[in-house]
Design a protein around this motif. Structure first.
Motif, PDB file in Angstrom:
ATOM      1  N   LEU A  81       0.838  -1.209   0.000  1.00 50.23           N
ATOM      2  CA  LEU A  81       0.000   0.000   0.000  1.00 50.23           C
ATOM      3  C   LEU A  81       0.868   1.252   0.000  1.00 50.23           C
ATOM      4  N   ALA A  82       1.943   1.222   0.815  1.00 49.05           N
ATOM      5  CA  ALA A  82       2.834   2.384   0.864  1.00 49.05           C
ATOM      6  C   ALA A  82       3.465   2.611  -0.511  1.00 49.05           C
TER       7      ALA A  82
ATOM      8  N   GLY B  85      10.806  -0.550   5.269  1.00 45.66           N
ATOM      9  CA  GLY B  85      10.412  -0.260   3.894  1.00 45.66           C
ATOM     10  C   GLY B  85       9.373   0.841   3.824  1.00 45.66           C
ATOM     11  N   VAL B  86       8.346   0.753   4.680  1.00 45.54           N
ATOM     12  CA  VAL B  86       7.297   1.783   4.690  1.00 45.54           C
ATOM     13  C   VAL B  86       7.903   3.131   5.064  1.00 45.54           C
ATOM     14  N   LEU B  87       8.817   3.122   6.047  1.00 48.56           N
ATOM     15  CA  LEU B  87       9.480   4.358   6.458  1.00 48.56           C
ATOM     16  C   LEU B  87      10.250   4.976   5.300  1.00 48.56           C
ATOM     17  N   SER B  88      10.932   4.144   4.520  1.00 42.52           N
ATOM     18  CA  SER B  88      11.773   4.700   3.467  1.00 42.52           C
ATOM     19  C   SER B  88      10.956   5.093   2.239  1.00 42.52           C
ATOM     20  N   VAL B  89       9.782   4.475   2.062  1.00 42.81           N
ATOM     21  CA  VAL B  89       8.954   4.843   0.916  1.00 42.81           C
ATOM     22  C   VAL B  89       8.197   6.129   1.200  1.00 42.81           C
ATOM     23  N   LYS B 223      -1.080   5.454   6.557  1.00 43.98           N
ATOM     24  CA  LYS B 223      -2.233   6.328   6.777  1.00 43.98           C
ATOM     25  C   LYS B 223      -1.947   7.773   6.388  1.00 43.98           C
ATOM     26  N   SER B 224      -0.840   8.359   6.930  1.00 43.59           N
ATOM     27  CA  SER B 224      -0.675   9.795   6.734  1.00 43.59           C
ATOM     28  C   SER B 224      -0.289  10.131   5.304  1.00 43.59           C
ATOM     29  N   ASP B 225       0.149   9.154   4.547  1.00 40.26           N
ATOM     30  CA  ASP B 225       0.569   9.451   3.190  1.00 40.26           C
ATOM     31  C   ASP B 225      -0.604   9.938   2.350  1.00 40.26           C
TER      32      ASP B 225
END
Lengths: 102, 247
Positions: A81-82, B85-89, B223-225
């Motif tokens: 999703l990200a 990964g989510v942090l870096s994306v 979420k915040s993206d």
């Protein structure tokens, strides 16, 4: 026909539905959803298959595998999703495009 | 170019081929399931014969943390990787709290957070005897963390220094235990029989923290993206980065 086999067959059908949608649809969100549906099918199959013991207790190994699988599925879904959000942010579109010449 | 049939990646013949392929696979799998032997006791018999040396009384916990501990170790690694990964994306969107939380959320948080932590600890402890354990406890704790991040009452969870530590500690302790047991007993993750219960509880406690922290991290990042940036500075940085990326 006993009850576990019913759940197992539903799991197989869910897996098929998920795979079909994964191949067919071009929107990334639909693909992620499709992966989750097929994952749910696999989990349903494993949990139902654990009941194929002659004793009263189910087989713990598939249960442990499903528990592990759920966590991995959640992580993979969040990362996907990200990535999809990022693709949307950069390209303004979260849909796979067809590169074939018209 | 997006094709005229919008949602679909293929034309009609392509869709039919996909449908036939999936139907064939489903049929083969269904047939395999139908012809499976009705009873298969080898695995569960093996596990119930080894339960006395596992250190716990719940077979699922024994499989997860002892007999197939390697799976769980890698799984916590996967969770950590996904969080990184989510942090870096989505790095620019993560460290931000809502400026005006809903009063209902704040009240709910005040009432529920102590119980959430208590229930999480209980589920972790009961995993030794009954269904429960690190993953369920971690999920409950993560729900509390997400509530905290959403309500954001004078506490910015995602900016706190403890979050990276909490995210990593599960894998760290699991690896230390695995290497220590390898030194003492000779095999990776082979617990000494008398200490197995204690070691499993220590690993599970650390894993609970890590699972909760990683799940909160995943939620916040995703979420915040989708939200619009809260402050002007953030959006400036974002557009600057995007311009660089396009160039």
């Amino acid at each position: 026909m006993n009850i576990p086999i019913l759940y197992e067959l539903v799991g197989v059908i869910l897996l098929g539905m998920g795979l079909y949608s994964l191949v067919i649809y071009s929107h990334l969100f639909r693909k992620i959803l499709a992966l989750n549906v097929s994952g749910a099918g696999v989990f349903l199959f494993l949990v139902a298959a654990a009941d194929r013991t002659s004793g009263p207790l189910p087989d713990p190994v598939p249960h442990a595998m499903v528990l592990t699988g759920i966590v991995v599925a959640v992580s993979a879904t969040a990362l996907a999703l990200a990535l999809a959000c990022r693709i949307h942010q950069v390209s303004g579109n979260a849909q796979l495009t067809d590169n074939k010449p018209e | 170019m997006i094709r005229k049939n919008g949602n679909h990646l293929f034309s009609r013949p392509g869709q039919s081929i996909a449908a036939i392929g999936v139907l064939t696979l489903t049929g083969i799998l269904g047939w395999t399931v139908w012809t499976l032997p009705p009873f298969s006791d080898q695995m569960s018999a093996l596990i119930s014969s080894k339960m006395p040396i596992s250190g716990v009384d719940n077979p699922v916990t024994a499989v997860l943390l002892n007999f197939r501990g390697y799976d769980t170790l890698l799984e916590i690694g996967v969770l950590l990787l996904a969080a990184v990964g989510v942090l870096s994306v989505a790095p620019s969107a993560v460290m931000r709290a809502d400026s005006s939380p809903s009063p209902i959320l704040v009240l709910l948080l005040r009432l529920m957070l102590p119980f959430i932590i208590l229930v999480s600890g209980y589920i972790l402890w009961i995993g030794k005897y009954a269904p429960g354990g690190a993953f369920q406890a971690g999920a409950v704790l993560a729900a509390g963390g997400i509530l905290l991040v959403t309500a954001a009452v004078r506490f910015n969870l995602s900016a706190s220094k403890a979050m990276p530590l909490a995210t990593g500690i599960g894998l760290l302790i699991f690896l230390i235990m695995a290497l220590a047991t390898m030194m003492v007993c000779g095999n990776f993750l082979q617990y000494p029989v008398t200490l197995a219960g204690t070691l499993i509880l220590v690993i599970e406690a650390a894993a609970t923290l890590s699972i909760a922290a990683a799940l909160v991290r995943l939620f916040v990042g995703v979420k915040s993206d989708t939200d619009p940036p809260a402050s002007g500075e953030d959006s400036k940085i974002l557009t600057f980065e995007e311009e660089n990326l396009i160039k």
